[in-house]
Enzyme design. Structure first.
Site, PDB file in Angstrom:
ATOM      1  N   SER A 242     -11.190 -10.557   8.061  1.00  0.00           N
ATOM      2  CA  SER A 242     -10.603 -11.729   8.715  1.00  0.00           C
ATOM      3  C   SER A 242      -9.240 -11.412   9.330  1.00  0.00           C
ATOM      4  O   SER A 242      -8.351 -10.880   8.667  1.00  0.00           O
ATOM      5  CB  SER A 242     -10.441 -12.875   7.724  1.00  0.00           C
ATOM      6  OG  SER A 242      -9.675 -13.905   8.337  1.00  0.00           O
TER       7      SER A 242
ATOM      8  N   ILE B 118     -19.518 -11.655   8.226  1.00  0.00           N
ATOM      9  CA  ILE B 118     -19.766 -11.146   9.580  1.00  0.00           C
ATOM     10  C   ILE B 118     -18.523 -11.388  10.448  1.00  0.00           C
ATOM     11  O   ILE B 118     -17.879 -12.428  10.321  1.00  0.00           O
ATOM     12  CB  ILE B 118     -20.977 -11.910  10.188  1.00  0.00           C
ATOM     13  CG1 ILE B 118     -22.208 -11.808   9.273  1.00  0.00           C
ATOM     14  CG2 ILE B 118     -21.287 -11.486  11.597  1.00  0.00           C
ATOM     15  CD1 ILE B 118     -22.806 -10.448   9.168  1.00  0.00           C
TER      16      ILE B 118
ATOM     17  N   ASN C 243      -7.335 -13.706  10.083  1.00  0.00           N
ATOM     18  CA  ASN C 243      -6.499 -14.824   9.626  1.00  0.00           C
ATOM     19  C   ASN C 243      -6.066 -14.661   8.166  1.00  0.00           C
ATOM     20  O   ASN C 243      -5.553 -15.609   7.566  1.00  0.00           O
ATOM     21  CB  ASN C 243      -7.272 -16.135   9.762  1.00  0.00           C
ATOM     22  CG  ASN C 243      -7.589 -16.459  11.213  1.00  0.00           C
ATOM     23  OD1 ASN C 243      -6.676 -16.580  12.026  1.00  0.00           O
ATOM     24  ND2 ASN C 243      -8.857 -16.580  11.546  1.00  0.00           N
TER      25      ASN C 243
ATOM     26  N   ASP D  18     -18.551 -11.100  -1.898  1.00  0.00           N
ATOM     27  CA  ASP D  18     -19.564 -12.169  -1.982  1.00  0.00           C
ATOM     28  C   ASP D  18     -20.664 -12.008  -0.936  1.00  0.00           C
ATOM     29  O   ASP D  18     -21.614 -12.792  -0.925  1.00  0.00           O
ATOM     30  CB  ASP D  18     -18.909 -13.543  -1.787  1.00  0.00           C
ATOM     31  CG  ASP D  18     -18.484 -13.757  -0.347  1.00  0.00           C
ATOM     32  OD1 ASP D  18     -17.847 -12.848   0.218  1.00  0.00           O
ATOM     33  OD2 ASP D  18     -18.794 -14.819   0.224  1.00  0.00           O
TER      34      ASP D  18
ATOM     35  N   ARG E  50     -15.943 -12.236  13.630  1.00  0.00           N
ATOM     36  CA  ARG E  50     -15.879 -13.457  14.445  1.00  0.00           C
ATOM     37  C   ARG E  50     -16.810 -13.391  15.657  1.00  0.00           C
ATOM     38  O   ARG E  50     -17.564 -14.319  15.924  1.00  0.00           O
ATOM     39  CB  ARG E  50     -14.429 -13.678  14.914  1.00  0.00           C
ATOM     40  CG  ARG E  50     -14.204 -15.057  15.497  1.00  0.00           C
ATOM     41  CD  ARG E  50     -12.769 -15.198  15.996  1.00  0.00           C
ATOM     42  NE  ARG E  50     -11.801 -14.860  14.962  1.00  0.00           N
ATOM     43  CZ  ARG E  50     -10.501 -14.653  15.187  1.00  0.00           C
ATOM     44  NH1 ARG E  50     -10.027 -14.748  16.408  1.00  0.00           N
ATOM     45  NH2 ARG E  50      -9.682 -14.338  14.205  1.00  0.00           N
TER      46      ARG E  50
ATOM     47  N   ASP F  29     -12.561 -14.168   1.983  1.00  0.00           N
ATOM     48  CA  ASP F  29     -13.400 -15.362   2.171  1.00  0.00           C
ATOM     49  C   ASP F  29     -14.593 -15.338   1.215  1.00  0.00           C
ATOM     50  O   ASP F  29     -15.400 -14.408   1.252  1.00  0.00           O
ATOM     51  CB  ASP F  29     -13.905 -15.409   3.621  1.00  0.00           C
ATOM     52  CG  ASP F  29     -12.756 -15.539   4.622  1.00  0.00           C
ATOM     53  OD1 ASP F  29     -11.924 -16.431   4.443  1.00  0.00           O
ATOM     54  OD2 ASP F  29     -12.697 -14.724   5.573  1.00  0.00           O
TER      55      ASP F  29
ATOM     56  N   ASP G 197     -12.319  -8.768  -1.379  1.00  0.00           N
ATOM     57  CA  ASP G 197     -12.633  -9.481  -0.153  1.00  0.00           C
ATOM     58  C   ASP G 197     -11.888 -10.827  -0.248  1.00  0.00           C
ATOM     59  O   ASP G 197     -11.471 -11.230  -1.343  1.00  0.00           O
ATOM     60  CB  ASP G 197     -14.148  -9.691  -0.092  1.00  0.00           C
ATOM     61  CG  ASP G 197     -14.563 -10.564   1.067  1.00  0.00           C
ATOM     62  OD1 ASP G 197     -14.080 -10.345   2.180  1.00  0.00           O
ATOM     63  OD2 ASP G 197     -15.375 -11.493   0.844  1.00  0.00           O
TER      64      ASP G 197
END
Ligand code: BG6
Ligand code: MG
Length: 215
Positions: free
Chosen positions: A117, A48, A119, A171, A50, A12, A10
């Site tokens: 994400s 979660i 991004n 996480d 966006r 973030d 993962d």
């Protein structure tokens, strides 16, 4: 005998601490909308998507908007978020991550990103980590956010390995659930009280060796 052939990370909260930048941008949006969004509220947004995050934020503020307005609000938040993440530096990579990725490659373990994400590429570019991954599956390549297992199954496919040969590092609870549904082993990164569904939990990536992949 260890049959693990690949690790899926993962982004973030595992590779980088972007929660603080998400928080700054969401808080700015809440201020514009006239309510307070605390760091405690922000905890609920980890892992979660966006739009689901926006829905939680609006629920906290007791606001409701039509879909078109919600898309514009999410875009507004994302523009601020991008301002922060384009300024990130290599030293914002979390402790031990860079070394562990290098170590895995030396030990012939395949490596993929598995993040919802959209991004992800901006962040990996900023911290100069793109070359460490054999595959990158991010929010632009999937339709269903975690806990749906799509992101991890696509990562396994991209690496040409079977789900049971993969270990996921996560996480967030939604991510652990996704790994389990995908039929993969999962290692929680953070607190064992929160991540009790994980097969193992680590605090960070410092001083890990191949034994972490023994189950
Ligand atoms: C997850 C984060 O990795 O990505 C969430 O934990 C975030 O907080 C989600 O909402 C989507 O990110 P982005 O960058 O596409 O808005
Ligand atoms: Mg995460």
């Amino acid at each position: 005998m260890n049959n693990i052939k690949a690790c899926i990370f993962d982004l973030d909260g595992v590779v980088v601490d972007t929660a603080k930048y998400h928080y700054l941008a969401w808080r700015r949006l809440s201020e514009e909308l006239g309510f307070v969004f605390t760091e405690e509220h922000n905890e609920r947004l980890k892992g979660i998507s966006r739009m689901d995050s926006l829905n939680i934020l609006l629920e906290v503020g007791g606001k409701s908007f039509d879909e078109e307005t919600k898309l514009a609000l999410a875009q507004r938040k994302n523009n601020w978020y991008i301002e922060y993440i384009t300024k990130m530096r290599e030293d914002e990579t979390l402790p031990g991550v860079r070394e562990f990725l290098k170590y895995l490659r030396e030990n012939n373990i395949k490596i993929s990103l598995g993040s919802v994400s959209k991004n992800s590429m901006i962040i990996l570019n900023s911290i100069k980590l793109i070359d460490c991954f054999d595959a990158i599956i991010d929010g632009n390549k999937i339709t269903n956010a975690k806990p749906d297992p799509e992101v991890f199954l696509k990562a396994a496919e991209a690496l040409s390995v079977k789900p049971h040969e993969c270990v996921v590092f996560e996480d967030a609870i939604a991510g652990l659930k996704a790994a389990k549904i995908a039929g993969m082993k999962c290692i929680g990164v953070g607190s064992s009280e929160i991540l009790h569904e994980a097969d193992k939990v680590i605090q960070n990536f410092e001083n890990l060796d191949m034994s972490i992949l023994d189950f």
